[in-house]
Each structure stands twice: as C-alpha cells, then as structure tokens.
Scaffold this motif. Sequence first.
Motif, mmCIF file in Angstrom:
data_model
loop_
_atom_site.group_PDB
_atom_site.id
_atom_site.type_symbol
_atom_site.label_atom_id
_atom_site.label_comp_id
_atom_site.label_asym_id
_atom_site.label_seq_id
_atom_site.Cartn_x
_atom_site.Cartn_y
_atom_site.Cartn_z
ATOM 1 N N ASN A 145 0.804 -1.066 -0.111
ATOM 2 C CA ASN A 145 -0.080 -0.059 -0.124
ATOM 3 C C ASN A 145 0.858 1.127 0.086
ATOM 4 N N ILE A 186 -3.515 2.216 -8.429
ATOM 5 C CA ILE A 186 -3.897 1.618 -7.442
ATOM 6 C C ILE A 186 -5.428 1.620 -7.551
ATOM 7 N N THR A 196 -8.818 0.151 -2.842
ATOM 8 C CA THR A 196 -7.810 0.312 -1.770
ATOM 9 C C THR A 196 -7.907 1.621 -1.225
ATOM 10 N N GLU A 200 -10.698 2.015 1.078
ATOM 11 C CA GLU A 200 -10.353 1.254 2.412
ATOM 12 C C GLU A 200 -9.546 1.970 3.144
ATOM 13 N N SER A 201 -8.496 2.859 2.913
ATOM 14 C CA SER A 201 -7.649 3.457 3.469
ATOM 15 C C SER A 201 -8.450 4.632 4.170
ATOM 16 N N THR A 243 -16.795 1.266 0.105
ATOM 17 C CA THR A 243 -15.904 0.221 0.103
ATOM 18 C C THR A 243 -17.012 -1.028 -0.104
ATOM 19 N N GLU A 248 -17.141 -3.511 -3.466
ATOM 20 C CA GLU A 248 -17.217 -4.990 -3.348
ATOM 21 C C GLU A 248 -18.329 -5.653 -3.814
#
Length: 126
Positions: free
Chosen positions: A3, A47, A51, A54-55, A97, A101
């Motif tokens: 990451n 990226i 991701t 999520e961060s 997120t 998904e």
Amino acid sequence: MLNFLPVLHEGHAPITLQQLFGNALEAFDAWEDERAEPMVIYEDHIIPIGTVFESMRDCTDILPRTMADIVSDTLARNPATIDAEIVTFGDAARLATALTEQRRLCGETAIAAFLDHHRVDKRRPA
C-alpha cells in the motif's frame, strides 16, 4: 499487495489522499457494469479504487460538498443505501467500500458465466 498510500494521522487524511479519494469517487461513478475495477494513479503507482476507499474508512474529516454530491448521486441509484447519512470521508468510504465489493462480485460472476459459456470443451466442468 503493498500500500503506497499515506496513512491517516489521528483520523485526518493528508490533502493528497483526500484528492485521490475524490478521483476514486469519480472513477466509481463512471464505472460501467461488468468491467474491471477502476484504478487511480498515486505517485506513479496504479491503485484500485477499493484500496483508496479502504484507506479512508476511519477518516474523521468533513466531506466537501462537491464530493458529497457525487456520493449522493451514486447512492441514489442504490436503494439499499437510501437512508445513509454521509458527513465525513469515513462515512463515504465505508459505503463506497461496500458498493465496490458488491460491483466486484457482480463482475466476477459475469466473467465466470462468460468463460463457462465460451468453454471449448463443454463436457468438462470449469
């Protein structure tokens, strides 16, 4: 996977991460069904948008109005998230997120069905 994104500092995201989050939201908004997950570029690294989302899940910074509008428009198309209250980057990131998904799973199902349908030897299971 490594990451390369900057970390939050006591719940606050650096401006570069906030801008990247905005780019990821725009990429999500433009994401066409059954396509691969969109990517964004951060310091010469590609990226996945998931991701980035999520961060930012634990970010307590207030979401700017322009990004809130993008999130609201995106959520309006998804009846499951109609009552969601979005105030912070973290609120938007948690919803994004989950939606990412969900889209990923739909895309994988479509790809598997396509490959199964176009299998050369139909007698052998996939």
